[in-house]
Design a protein around this motif. Sequence first.
Motif, short mmCIF file in Angstrom:
data_model
loop_
_atom_site.label_atom_id
_atom_site.label_comp_id
_atom_site.label_asym_id
_atom_site.label_seq_id
_atom_site.Cartn_x
_atom_site.Cartn_y
_atom_site.Cartn_z
N ILE A 1 -50.76 -1.82 6.01
CA ILE A 1 -51.99 -2.58 6.26
C ILE A 1 -52.86 -1.86 7.28
N GLN B 1 -44.97 -4.52 10.05
CA GLN B 1 -45.87 -5.00 9.02
C GLN B 1 -45.08 -5.54 7.83
N THR C 1 -56.64 -1.07 5.99
CA THR C 1 -57.78 -1.52 6.79
C THR C 1 -58.61 -0.33 7.28
N HIS D 1 -54.84 -7.94 1.54
CA HIS D 1 -53.50 -7.58 2.01
C HIS D 1 -52.73 -8.84 2.40
N THR E 1 -53.06 -3.61 -0.49
CA THR E 1 -51.66 -3.19 -0.39
C THR E 1 -50.98 -3.66 -1.68
#
Length: 761
Positions: free
Chosen positions: A503, A510, A563, A583, A609
Motif C-alpha cells: 500500500i 501492512q 499510494t 486498497h 493492491t
Amino acid sequence: MSAPPSKLDTPITYVRGVGPRVAKTLEEKGILVAEDLLYHLPFRYEDRQHPRSLDELKPGEMASVIAEIRGTALLRTKRMPIFEMTVGQGNLAMKCMWFNGTYLQGRFHAGQTIALFGKVEPSRSTRNMKMIQPQFELLPGAGEDEETRLLEVGRITPVYESLGGSILASRWQRKVIFRLLESIRGAVPECLPHAILDRLGLPDRGTALAHAHFPPDGTTQTALMEARTPAQRRLIFEELFYLELGLELKRRKGHKQPGVAFATTDQVRGAIREVLPFHPTAAQKRALGEIVADMREPHPMRRLLQGDVGSGKTIVALQAMLVAIENGYQAAMMAPTEILATQHYLAARKLLSRSSKDYKVVLLTGSLDQDRKRQVRGQIYRGEAQLVIGTHALIEEKVEFARLGLVVVDEQHRFGVLQRFRLMKKPNEAEPDVLVMTATPIPRTLALTLYGDLDASVLDELPPGRTPIVTRRVAGERQEDVWEFVRKQVAQQRQAYIVYPIIEGAKDDQPELDFAAADADAEVASTPLPAKKARKSAKGKKALLFPGAEEPAAAKQDLRSATEMYDQLRGGALRDLRVGLLHGRLDADEKDVVMRRFQRGEIDVLVATTVIEVGVDVPNATVMVVDHAERFGLAQLHQLRGRVGRGAAKSYCILMTGKRVSEQAEERLAAMVRTQNGFELAELDLAMRGPGEFFGTRQAGLPGFRVANLVRDRDLLELAKQEASRFASAPEDSITEAERKRVWDHLRNAWQRRYGLMEAG
C-alpha cells in the motif's frame, strides 16, 4: 463395541524416557499417545555407513560428512559475528560457517567427531570446499553408552525435527523411539486388510514403522529422501486411505438424505433456452448435464463446479437455478463480497429480462438499511422472491425461506461449508441441493481432499467471444513505455488496472503483504531449514507465500507502492487521465464507491493492491499492469490477469519486474507468459509451494498430514481413493468380517477425532 486398547494407545507420559514434564511439551505438539510419537517420522536421513570423503565433494551438492573437529573461532565482523569451524579427515580440511553464531561458542573442542549436512560451496581462500550454516550433530565418543553408538554410528541415521529445544532433539528421539519400537515388536495391531497389502505389495504396520525410523541395510538414500521405500509408502498409503474412506462415507451418507427430485420438462428446457445470451460451449453443456442429472435424484446434490476465470460458471449456475424455480422452488446464491453479490444480482436480472416470464430477483447484503432488509426478508419468507442473491447475510437466523430448493455458493474453500445450509432449511423438509463454485483452478490432487466429499464438474474451455490475453514481461526500467501504452489504450476508450504489492512505503505491518518475500538472499536461501525453523521464520508475516529467509531491508525500500505511485502517476505520466486508488485500508463504503466509479467508466486507470484480485467484472478494462510481478505468487498473478479479457476487445497483461528477480520468480513469470491455462499453472504452483501454502489451504480445512505430502504422493492418493471406494462399495471375499470391523473402528476412533470425517456411532 470398540477395539481393545493396544500399546499404541499408551498415554505419552508412560512411554519409557518421557515422564510428566516432557509429556506436557509433547502434548502441546499433538503427541498424546505412543502412536503419535511413532508417526513423527524423520524429516531426513544421514548415511553414516558410507560418509562422504572431503575430496569427493562437489560445489552445489547437498552432502553428509563425518569429520574430526580441528579448531573453532568466533570472528567479529562489521555486519555480524560469524562462528567458524575447521574439520578434517586425514590431511584434508573443510571450513564451516554459521552467521550470528555466538550461541555456538564453547560447545565444541578439538578431537570431537561431528556429522555435518549442508550445501557444499567453493572456498575463496583455499582450494578446499566449505559449508555455510550446515546442520550438525556431535557423534558419541568411545566412552558413551553402546545404545547411543548403535543408533548413530555406522548406519543410516534418522534425523528428526526438534520437539522442543536441544533436550528433545534427534538424539533423544532416536533413543525413545527405538526403545518404544522394541517394546511393541510383534504387537502392533494391523489397520489395513491383508488383501490390500498383498495387492499393493506393502509391508505390515509394525514392520513399516520400524523401517521408517531405522532403515535396514541396503536401503538407498535416494529412496529414503523421496519417501519411496516400502515402509514409507505403506504409512503414506495408510494415511491417505483413511482420509479417502472418510470422504467416501461422507459422500454416501449425503446421498441417503431426503432431497428434492426436480423434473426437467419441456417447459423447464424452454425457460433455460429463452435466457441464454449465446450458444453454450461443450464444457458448459456437459457441466449442466451433470448438475441437472444430480438435481433429478431424490437426494441432495453436493457438487463442485470448477472453472477458470471467464469460463462461464455463472451462466451454468443460473440455468441450474432456473430448473429449481420452474419446479416451484426458490434458489439462493451466496457470494463472499458485496461487490460480487451485487454483480451477480445485476447479471441475473439482465439475463432473466430476456425471458417472457417475470422472475422476482432480490439482493440481500449487510449494508442494506433495516427497512429494506425487512422488506426483502418478508419476500423471501412468503416465497415471493424466487431467486435470492446475497452475502453471508443470507444465513442469518432472521432469514427464512418458504421453499428453498437450490443453494449456489461462489468462491468457497472450506470443508464445513455444507453444514451452514442447515440454517437455510425448514425442519422436516428435504435438504436443498448445493452447488459450490470456484474460479480458483485447483489441481486434482488438492480437489480430492478439499472437495473430496463433492462430485466435481469442470469447465475447461472459454465461451465464444473471449479473446486470449497477450501476456508480456517488461523490466521496470521500461516503465515509461508501459505508461505510454496505457495512455494509448485509454485513448481508445479502454480502461486499465495497475497493481502493486504494498500500500505504502516499506512497512511490515501492512495487511496486504501477500507477495513473496524476496525469494531470499542467495547464500542464505540455499541452506535448507528444518520444517519448524522455516515456519518460525515466516511467523508474523501474514501472507508470505514463499517463506524461508528474511528479506533484506534494502529490497523492501526498492519497492514501488500503490499510494506513492498513485500520486506520482496522476501528477506525471498519466496526469491528464482520471486515476483512482483502491486498497485494503479503505473502509467498505470507500472501496465500493471507487469500484462502482471504475465499473461505470468514470475512472480510466485504477491503481490498486490485490484487493481487486477476485470478483470484479469490468468488460471495458483491457490492460492489467502488475508492478513488481516477481513478488506475487502464481495464483495471484493468474487471478489478476483474469480481471481483463472479459469483453470482446484484445486485452493485455504486463508483468513489470523490479531489480532483483530470483530463480523461483523467473520460473513463475515464464509460466505466466507461456500459458493461460489455470489448471496447468495451479499444478506448477502446487509443486513450487507445497500443499501447506497453496491458496491458504491450511485455513481452508486441508488436513495436517502426519506422513503424506500431496505434491509428492499423488500416485498413492489416487491408489488410496480407488481402494477406499472399492472397500466401501461391496465386501470382498478376500477381506474377512473381522478385518472390515477393524477398518471401521480405526476410522471412527482415530480419524473422527482428527478430521471429523465420520460421525461416531
